[in-house]
Motif scaffolding. Structure first.
Motif, short mmCIF file in Angstrom:
data_model
loop_
_atom_site.label_atom_id
_atom_site.label_comp_id
_atom_site.label_asym_id
_atom_site.label_seq_id
_atom_site.Cartn_x
_atom_site.Cartn_y
_atom_site.Cartn_z
N GLY A 182 20.13 11.26 7.19
CA GLY A 182 19.96 10.88 8.58
C GLY A 182 19.31 12.00 9.36
N VAL A 183 19.36 11.85 10.69
CA VAL A 183 18.78 12.85 11.58
C VAL A 183 19.79 13.18 12.66
CG1 VAL A 183 16.40 12.07 11.14
CG2 VAL A 183 17.71 11.09 13.05
N ALA A 184 19.61 14.33 13.28
CA ALA A 184 20.42 14.75 14.43
C ALA A 184 19.56 15.60 15.34
CB ALA A 184 21.66 15.53 13.98
N LYS A 185 19.66 15.34 16.64
CA LYS A 185 18.89 16.15 17.58
C LYS A 185 19.36 17.59 17.57
CE LYS A 185 17.63 12.40 20.75
NZ LYS A 185 17.73 11.89 22.14
N CYS B 50 20.04 4.30 3.08
CA CYS B 50 18.69 3.83 2.80
C CYS B 50 17.70 4.99 2.87
CB CYS B 50 18.27 2.76 3.81
SG CYS B 50 19.32 1.30 3.83
N PRO B 51 16.55 4.86 2.21
CA PRO B 51 15.51 5.87 2.40
C PRO B 51 15.08 5.90 3.87
CG PRO B 51 15.02 4.44 0.53
CD PRO B 51 16.17 3.82 1.24
N LEU B 52 14.79 7.07 4.40
CA LEU B 52 14.41 7.19 5.80
C LEU B 52 13.07 6.52 6.08
CD1 LEU B 52 15.56 10.83 6.62
CD2 LEU B 52 16.72 8.66 7.10
N VAL C 219 14.52 2.06 6.53
CA VAL C 219 15.92 2.02 6.95
C VAL C 219 16.32 0.58 7.22
CG1 VAL C 219 17.62 2.85 8.60
CG2 VAL C 219 15.73 4.34 7.90
N ASP C 220 17.06 -0.04 6.27
CA ASP C 220 17.56 -1.40 6.48
C ASP C 220 18.77 -1.41 7.39
OD1 ASP C 220 15.62 -2.62 4.88
OD2 ASP C 220 16.76 -2.19 3.06
N TRP C 221 19.60 -0.37 7.33
CA TRP C 221 20.75 -0.27 8.21
C TRP C 221 21.02 1.21 8.48
CZ3 TRP C 221 25.05 2.56 7.11
CH2 TRP C 221 25.26 2.90 5.78
N GLN C 222 21.66 1.47 9.61
CA GLN C 222 22.05 2.83 9.94
C GLN C 222 23.09 2.81 11.05
OE1 GLN C 222 19.04 5.31 11.75
NE2 GLN C 222 18.03 3.54 12.68
N ILE C 223 23.80 3.90 11.14
CA ILE C 223 24.76 4.12 12.22
C ILE C 223 24.20 5.19 13.14
CG2 ILE C 223 27.08 4.91 12.80
CD1 ILE C 223 28.04 3.80 10.16
N LYS C 224 24.25 4.93 14.45
CA LYS C 224 23.81 5.91 15.44
C LYS C 224 24.98 6.22 16.37
CE LYS C 224 18.98 4.35 15.65
NZ LYS C 224 17.90 3.86 16.54
N ALA C 225 25.10 7.48 16.75
CA ALA C 225 26.12 7.90 17.70
C ALA C 225 25.53 8.95 18.61
CB ALA C 225 27.35 8.44 16.98
N SER C 226 25.89 8.90 19.90
CA SER C 226 25.38 9.91 20.82
C SER C 226 26.01 11.27 20.51
CB SER C 226 25.66 9.51 22.26
OG SER C 226 27.06 9.37 22.48
N CYS D 32 18.93 -0.08 -2.86
CA CYS D 32 19.63 1.19 -2.93
C CYS D 32 20.66 1.34 -1.82
CB CYS D 32 18.65 2.35 -2.86
SG CYS D 32 17.66 2.34 -1.37
N CYS D 33 20.63 0.48 -0.79
CA CYS D 33 21.55 0.69 0.33
C CYS D 33 22.28 -0.57 0.78
CB CYS D 33 20.81 1.31 1.51
SG CYS D 33 19.38 0.37 2.08
N TRP D 34 22.01 -1.74 0.18
CA TRP D 34 22.78 -2.93 0.51
C TRP D 34 22.64 -3.94 -0.62
CZ3 TRP D 34 20.50 -7.80 1.33
CH2 TRP D 34 19.12 -7.80 1.47
N SER D 35 23.55 -4.89 -0.66
CA SER D 35 23.52 -5.90 -1.71
C SER D 35 23.97 -7.24 -1.15
CB SER D 35 24.40 -5.50 -2.89
OG SER D 35 25.76 -5.46 -2.52
N LEU D 36 23.48 -8.30 -1.76
CA LEU D 36 23.81 -9.66 -1.37
C LEU D 36 24.06 -10.46 -2.65
CD1 LEU D 36 23.99 -12.04 0.67
CD2 LEU D 36 21.51 -12.33 0.35
#
Length: 744
Positions: A140-143, A163-165, A168-175, A680-684
């Motif tokens: 991920g990334v962070a400021k 997921c690869p950057l 990105v199929d899904w991600q969590i973001k937080a301030s 690599c980051c989700w399955s169905l």
């Protein structure tokens, strides 16, 4: 400074790992597909306590300040930093790296525009970071990342995904995510869950435990549908009570039957482990009388000392159709009974003993069975001379039955044996003599007039067994191999004593295969011991390749009776048993064949057989064709054909299909198909199934013509719940995939 940097690194990793899951240990996810991870090698580090700095240019401005520019590389005993430039201040107590900064160690890769480490003030600041957890499979990334000994850790403008950057199929973001030094709880502000660029979930604030241990929280739901339950939704909640205790609560909503609660409590100590399961469905809406339904299970294993062990396994259901209607995580729809046992075992050098209470819950309303309350066994083997040993087996049991019309019995059994074993690399020869002594005390015989209250039975048995091992070098399909020939011989004599005055408490007829020909017994339990005067002849041949792997095994054998048995009346007038044969053939790296058969001696008809042909390239790419046949099983003929296929359809796509048909009745038994997409980051996963339910009616009889159909749906983000391998698709359903045999 190195110790501070190391503690900072661990704090950052713990914070990021907390985003991984509400329950799962993130270390299971070791692959970050499509991402290039630089493997950090420990030989790149310096010895303990040493730091090496190299650059194109260096200047010393004061006695306490140095500047390095151009391809700056700082290597310590724990990590390596590269940058365009670096300034070392305060006599090495502060380092500022700028430009294209890259930090690497065995767990973490971080790139940023600036890193400021101050070991005196115990602070660290990283600006505009992009991180990668090399061992756990997340990035991920962070400021900015601000860490201080007084205020703790704060990650500002942080994201996380597996997921690869670049995709990105899904991600969590937080301030912001923060926690204080020594705290076990982190605080997240304005957390959003994104699928692609679409926010699907938001929490303005939440607190959660940090670390790589199991975490309390919601697990991924399971969604399915079937004609038995309707739409079926399960939402598990995991509670990590303590390091050695946990509880999973699973509310389950079915549109046809109502609300059910499933619970599982697990515990672990230094000497024991166990679990308690309780599933409860109040007032089943699909039943006319709206009865409540339940399932329970208690399992416990404990080592009391070096030689004493205790175990318990209790299972029960409210009714015979519970597993058929509602399923079970521990039992299959084809199971006929649930066990209830409590046991104490002693395992000595020459003596073993056990004390058990055994009961069974038969899955049929009008069928009862015997329970052993208690069953005590003592057995031992003692060498008397070089080629002589003494063995004894003893048992005490009391058999009870819930049905008042069935007799009860107390049984005491003693069986001393003298054995002369000679085992050599070229073969084996053993002779043994056994005296079976059994005493019965039978009660409640009003409905069993043929039985007697007091019965004493004494039966003698003599057995002579021998086998030889011949081998020679040869060739198999053009390759150098070793060929073995192993003839076997057994003579068995057992005296006759009438046993019609003894009830059947734990005895039934055993199925016979090649190995069963040399078993020396035809019944389970001790209530029936058949009289024998017979010779068993058999032969096994193996082909072993240059790597000592068995490529081909073939066995053939038969029993020849000198006298008719007066106990085993099922033999009829045959003077020999069915011819038993088995074959295991690894045709090549991909093809496998297994077969076994029983061929009637007189009618020359097949009494029982099974054949399995398998083609397998990899764990996910296989085809298996199987057939089983039983001429007479409880007055029914079993003639079933099955086909199982697992095959990748395209990149990340896997398909599994299975069909079993009853050839005797010309109908399907089970049809199962499942398809899964796994990136690599989700399955169905979507699974459809249709199978015979075999429900019980009020009289305990099974209905053999009703089918249940259903579809299940599973979706998961890797790193946010359990990771299911594609191969589990093979194991689902009633029959599932099983390799029929194993060659070494």
């Amino acid at each position: 400074m190195d110790k501070f940097v190391k503690s900072v690194k661990i704090s950052v990793i713990f914070t990021l790992l907390a985003l991984l899951s509400s329950e799962l240990n993130a270390s299971q996810y070791t692959a970050v597909c499509e991402n290039t991870i630089t493997v950090f090698k420990s030989n790149q580090l310096m010895p303990d306590g040493e730091v090496k700095v190299s650059s194109d240019r260096a200047s010393l401005t004061t006695n306490q300040e140095a500047k390095f520019e151009g391809n700056v590389e700082i290597v310590s005993d724990t990590a390596a930093i590269t940058a365009d430039s670096a300034t070392v201040l305060n006599n090495g107590n502060r380092v500022i790296a700028q430009g294209d900064v890259d930090y690497k160690d065995n767990l973490l890769n971080v790139t940023s525009t600036s890193i400021d480490v101050d070991s005196l003030n115990r602070t660290l600041e990283i600006i505009d970071t992009e991180y990668q957890l090399t061992e756990f499979g997340g990035q991920g990334v962070a400021k900015s990342i601000d860490i201080s000994e007084s205020d703790g850790v704060a990650l500002n403008g942080v994201t996380f995904t597996t997921c690869p950057l670049t995709n990105v199929d899904w991600q969590i973001k937080a301030s912001q995510i923060s926690f204080e030094e020594g705290s076990t709880v982190a605080e997240a502000k304005h957390a959003r869950f994104y699928v692609k660029d679409v926010p699907v979930f938001y929490l303005p604030y939440f607190a959660y435990p940090v670390g790589t241990e199991r975490q309390t929280g919601l697990l991924f739901p399971n969604i399915s549908s079937s004609s038995q339950t309707g739409i079926d939704i399960e939402q598990p909640f995991y509670w990590n009570i303590a390091p050695n205790y946990d509880l999973t609560l699973t509310p389950r909503l079915t549109t046809l039957r109502g609300f059910q609660l499933k619970t599982e409590f697990r515990y672990l100590t230094e000497s024991s482990r166990g679990s308690i399961n309780l599933d409860f469905l109040p007032e089943d809406a699909d039943l006319e009388d709206r009865d409540s339904r339940y399932f329970y299970r208690f399992f416990h294993e404990q080592q009391l000392s070096n030689k004493w062990f205790i175990n318990a396994d209790f299972n029960g259901v409210s009714d015979s159709n519970y597993i058929i209607d509602l399923g079970s995580d521990f039992f299959n729809r084809a199971d006929t009974h649930l066990s209830r046992t409590l046991g104490l075992d002693f395992l000595g050098d020459n003596l073993n003993a056990s004390f058990y209470l055994r009961d069974f819950d038969i899955i049929a309303e009008d069928i009862t069975t015997y329970r052993a309350l208690p069953e005590i066994k003592v057995e031992g083997i003692y060498p008397l001379a070089r080629y002589l040993e003494f063995q004894f087996n003893s048992e005490f049991a009391y058999f009870d039955n819930a049905a008042e019309s069935e007799p009860k019995a107390l049984r005491l059994h003693l069986a001393p044996t003298l054995r002369l074993p000679v085992i050599r690399p070229w073969g084996e020869l053993s002779a043994e003599a056994t005296l079976y002594n059994t005493i019965y005390r039978q009660t409640d015989l009003e409905f069993s007039p043929e039985l007697e209250e007091d019965v004493t039975r004494t039966i003698g048995q003599g057995r002579l067994f021998g086998t030889l091992y011949f081998e020679r070098n040869g060739s198999w399909l053009g390759k150098h191999s070793k060929v073995t020939l192993e003839p076997k011989f057994q003579y068995l004599y057992t005296s006759f004593e009438s046993q019609d005055n003894i009830g059947l408490y734990d005895s039934t007829v055993l199925f016979t295969d090649f190995n069963g020909l040399f078993r020396g017994r035809e019944f389970t339990g001790l209530d029936r011991i058949s009289d024998n005067n017979q010779v068993t002849l058999g032969v096994t041949s193996r082909i072993i390749d240059s790597s000592s792997r068995e490529k081909f095994v073939f066995s053939l054998g038969q029993i020849f009776y000198f006298d008719d048995s007066r106990v085993s009346i099922f033999r009829g007038d045959d003077n020999r048993s069915a011819l038993a044969g088995e074959i295991d053939w690894r045709i090549n790296k991909r093809w496998l064949l297994h077969g076994d058969t029983l061929l009637s001696a007189n009618s020359q008809q097949v009494d029982r057989s099974s054949v399995t042909l398998g083609y397998q390239i990899s764990a996910q790419k296989l085809v298996q064709l199987s057939h089983r046949y039983v001429r007479n099983l409880s007055d029914e003929t079993i003639d079933q054909l099955g086909l199982s296929i697992s095959w990748p359809l395209a990149k990340n796509w896997q398909w599994v299909g299975r069909v079993y048909r009853d050839l005797e009745l010309n109908r399907s038994i089970e049809t199962y198909t499942g398809i899964e997409y796994e990136s690599c980051c989700w399955s169905l996963r979507v699974v459809a199934q249709r199978y015979l339910t075999n429900r019980f009616d009020t009289s305990g009889q099974q209905t053999l013509n009703e089918y249940d159909s259903g579809v299940s749906f599973q979706f998961s983000f890797k790193g946010l719940g359990s990771k299911k391998a594609s191969r589990q698709l093979l194991e689902d359903g009633i029959f599932g995939y099983r390799q029929p045999y194993s060659l070494n």
